[in-house]
Design a protein around this motif. Structure first.
Motif, PDB file in Angstrom:
ATOM      1  N   ILE A  15      -0.697   3.142  -7.659  1.00 42.04           N
ATOM      2  CA  ILE A  15      -1.392   2.155  -6.825  1.00 42.04           C
ATOM      3  C   ILE A  15      -2.187   2.863  -5.730  1.00 42.04           C
ATOM      4  N   THR A  34      -0.931   2.447   1.107  1.00 43.02           N
ATOM      5  CA  THR A  34      -1.030   1.216   1.892  1.00 43.02           C
ATOM      6  C   THR A  34      -0.676   1.542   3.333  1.00 43.02           C
ATOM      7  N   PRO A  51      -5.186  -0.226  -1.332  1.00 40.20           N
ATOM      8  CA  PRO A  51      -6.211   0.085  -2.338  1.00 40.20           C
ATOM      9  C   PRO A  51      -6.734  -1.153  -3.071  1.00 40.20           C
ATOM     10  N   LEU A  52      -5.932  -2.201  -3.131  1.00 41.75           N
ATOM     11  CA  LEU A  52      -6.354  -3.383  -3.868  1.00 41.75           C
ATOM     12  C   LEU A  52      -7.234  -4.293  -3.013  1.00 41.75           C
ATOM     13  N   GLN A  53      -6.815  -4.572  -1.791  1.00 44.73           N
ATOM     14  CA  GLN A  53      -7.540  -5.552  -0.981  1.00 44.73           C
ATOM     15  C   GLN A  53      -8.311  -4.943   0.161  1.00 44.73           C
ATOM     16  N   GLY A  54      -8.248  -3.666   0.342  1.00 42.77           N
ATOM     17  CA  GLY A  54      -9.026  -3.024   1.387  1.00 42.77           C
ATOM     18  C   GLY A  54      -8.474  -3.307   2.775  1.00 42.77           C
TER      19      GLY A  54
END
Lengths: 435, 242
Positions: B86, B89, B103-106
């Motif tokens: 992933i 965070t 990394p997914l939602q910035g």
């Protein structure tokens, strides 16, 4: 140091990490046998994990205790590991839901001490049922099949000397399967038969549209793309493609939802600014990391919205798209087929429900349950669903799939002519939308 | 003989009742005893910053990675967590702004209950300063956790869901905590089992936590080191530009 200080990012990351990947069953290769004690232990672990963690505490209406009583005595009579895995698969299959599966340790040989003894090699052929025939629907450029001269539109007659017709007949005879389900099962079965250890060269017999029989030796090669590992999932190879069509419409396609494709996707979408439309090709994409659907969706929205909700035993998580500054605001089309599964369906179904994208092609697999893959004794992995998924308007996609807004029937003649009617339909729809 | 047995038994039961019930403790008293049992107020007050290094694992799924937690009096916090497959965070609070970058939602500036939750988590030495995060506390019925009788304290924040803390009645160590994550992503129960208390600069710190998330995933957090009163630049806690 209070424990709650550490809980939050970990918990959210854990949920984002729930896999939503429809795994393709692979043939079991004989290995050293598991002892009866290990088999009993694995059996009990699987049964208990599913009892305790499957999101539906009512076990989808199945008497899970009765299942245990029925299956456990059969452990004693199993002749080998293959039969054991078959029994386990049958047991988890009683729940009649996707994302329940038992993965034999052979799937992981590449990383074991027997590395190199067996690694799944592929031909580069995509085999699908079109016009009632098992056809080569695509040949990957640069693949072994491409080098051997295999062409789209050819019918697959035999693989390694074995006719494929009985496989197809067996699937077609399953009355309870939907049309999409049959297409998916045949595609997966043919895919498994085309797979062999890297370096093998098996003969494949084809019939051309003109009726000519062709026997072609096709080498099995390591899949193209970047290898990626995620938790206990088998190794995968990510492939990503972006280009601009002659009309100016931007095209983006990727084969699996894994982190290496996220940044290229964001960059490609950002560069599509000003394009009359954007096509996202999710055909043949079986899913991957669940949280990536919303992450990718963030590049397509200017307001915070949810693609849908997954419900676990103790809570519900929304697939929230937090808008990005460089989000694309033009019309979007998503290409789907029977192997667009799981995270692909979350993205396609959610964006369709929000009317942010139109879906084009065929109905998706209907396998949409966030899941986990755990390692068990003996190197066996268990995949099991820990949540369901509903679109923003509450539509449960499991078993139903995403119905395309523009259904496209593919023809053998199109394939033989090198055309992609699904892509063409999407492009035409986007251009109409911008006029 | 038979006639004597029942009255004797009743007498013994009656004598045992006050002992079984024990003295009634208030929630405040339980929280105070926890502080005393884990080092005492003075030891806690000597600590003004903490850098914790840990490992987080979703063990069953083969996902995990390192974790670092920076905390500074009175209410600054940064958590950096890396999960294999992933990425990294970060979640922080600088005393005013709660934020997250993954990394997914910035990068996101948090708001509502999600921000409140992070802000509460940033209160330094919550064991001591719980009143800053929870205006109300109350006792719930006792509960057994892993065979040990526990006091259950409900801590109620101004915004968001209450927190339940379970304290072993013999040691007054916290052995479990139940909380609910609330945010745009929804609501999710998180049950944390706490243990392996070890002394660090006179305060007993739990080095092991097992989190059951949403009734599904299980994350194990194991501390590798805890360093107190390490100088930490305030800039570390500020929301980054990107």
């Amino acid at each position: 140091m209070p424990a709650n200080r550490r809980a939050l990012p970990a918990a959210l990351a854990a949920c984002a990490a729930f896999g939503a990947l429809a795994l393709t069953p692979a043939p079991c290769i004989a290995g050293p046998g598991l002892s009866p004690a290990v088999r009993r232990s694995v059996f009990d672990t699987i049964w208990t994990k599913i009892r305790d963690k499957y999101f539906d505490a009512r076990m989808n209406g199945v008497d899970w205790n009765a299942v245990r009583l029925r299956y456990r005595p059969r452990l004693a009579g199993l002749k080998d590991d293959a039969a054991f895995y078959g029994l386990l698969q049958q047991m988890v299959g009683e729940l009649k839901q996707s994302h329940f599966g038992v993965i034999p340790p052979d799937e992981y040989l590449a990383e074991d001490e027997r590395a190199g003894a067996h690694q799944a090699g592929v031909t580069g052929i995509t085999a699908r049922m079109i016009e009632g025939l098992p056809l080569v629907s695509a040949v990957e450029p640069g693949s072994a099949a491409a080098d051997a001269g295999v062409k789209p539109g050819w019918e697959i007659v035999e693989i390694a000397g074995k006719p494929v017709k009985p496989v197809i007949d067996a699937v077609m005879a399953r009355r309870k399967l939907t049309e999409t389900g049959k297409r998916l099962q045949i595609r997966m079965a043919l895919g498994a038969r085309l797979t062999a250890p890297v370096g093998d060269s098996g003969a494949i017999t084809f019939r051309t549209p003109e009726g000519e029989a062709k026997v072609v030796e096709v080498e099995r090669r390591r899949p193209s793309g970047e290898p990626v590992r995620f938790g206990e999932l088998p190794a995968m190879y990510t492939r990503f493609e972006t280009r601009k069509l002659a009309s100016g419409v931007a095209y983006v396609g990727f084969n699996v939802f894994m982190m290496p494709v996220l940044e290229p996707f964001r960059k490609a979408v950002a560069e599509a600014a000003g394009a009359p439309g954007l096509i996202i090709d999710l055909r043949g994409n079986p899913g991957g990391i669940g949280g990536m659907a919303a992450a990718a969706g963030s590049s397509l929205t200017t307001v915070q919205k949810s693609l849908g909700t997954m419900r676990m035993r103790a809570g519900a998580i929304n697939f929230v798209m937090f808008p990005r500054e460089d989000a694309y605001s033009g019309p979007v089309a998503i290409l789907t087929d029977e192997l667009s599964a799981s995270t692909s369906e979350v993205m396609a179904g959610g964006l369709q429900d929000l009317k942010r994208a139109r879906t084009v092609g065929g109905r998706t697999a209907g396998m949409v349950l966030p899941s986990m893959v755990e390692r068990l004794p003996g190197g066996i992995r268990l995949q099991y669903a820990v949540a369901d998924f509903r679109t923003p308007h509450g539509v449960l996609l499991e078993g139903r799939g995403v119905q395309p807004d523009i259904a496209v029937t593919e023809a053998r003649a199109d394939l033989a002519a090198g055309r992609d009617p699904v892509l063409e339909a999407a492009e035409a729809a986007l251009l109409r939308a911008t006029k | 003989m038979r006639n004597h047995k029942l009255p004797v038994a009743l007498l013994m039961l009656a004598a045992a009742l006050p002992a079984l019930a024990g003295p009634k403790l208030t929630a405040e008293q339980v929280l105070d005893k926890h502080v005393a049992a884990t080092g005492g107020r003075a030891a806690y007050e000597r600590i003004k910053s903490t850098v914790t290094k840990a490992t987080a694992k979703l063990a069953a799924q083969g996902i995990g990675g390192p974790m670092e937690i920076y905390a500074k009096y009175p209410n600054k916090m940064l958590t950096v967590q890396t999960l294999s497959g992933i990425g990294e965070t970060r979640q922080g609070y600088d005393g005013k702004v709660a934020w997250s970058r993954d990394p997914l939602q910035g990068l996101r500036k948090l708001s509502g209950p999600e921000a409140e939750l992070v802000a509460r988590g940033a209160v330094f030495n919550t064991q001591l300063n719980w009143r800053k995060a929870f205006p109300k506390v109350a006792m719930l019925p006792d509960k057994k956790i892993n065979g040990a009788a526990c006091y259950v304290v409900k801590l109620v924040p101004e915004v968001g869901k209450p927190l339940l803390q379970y304290f072993d009645q013999k040691t007054f160590y916290m052995v479990r905590m139940d909380m609910t994550f609330e945010g745009p992503q929804g609501k999710m129960a998180i049950e944390t089992t706490i243990g392996d208390y070890r002394p660090v600069d006179g305060v007993k710190v739990p080095f092991s936590m097992r989190q059951k998330i949403g009734g599904a995933a299980e994350m194990v957090v194991t501390l590798n080191s805890v360093k107190n009163n390490v100088p930490i630049d305030d800039a570390l806690f500020a929301m980054p530009n990107k």
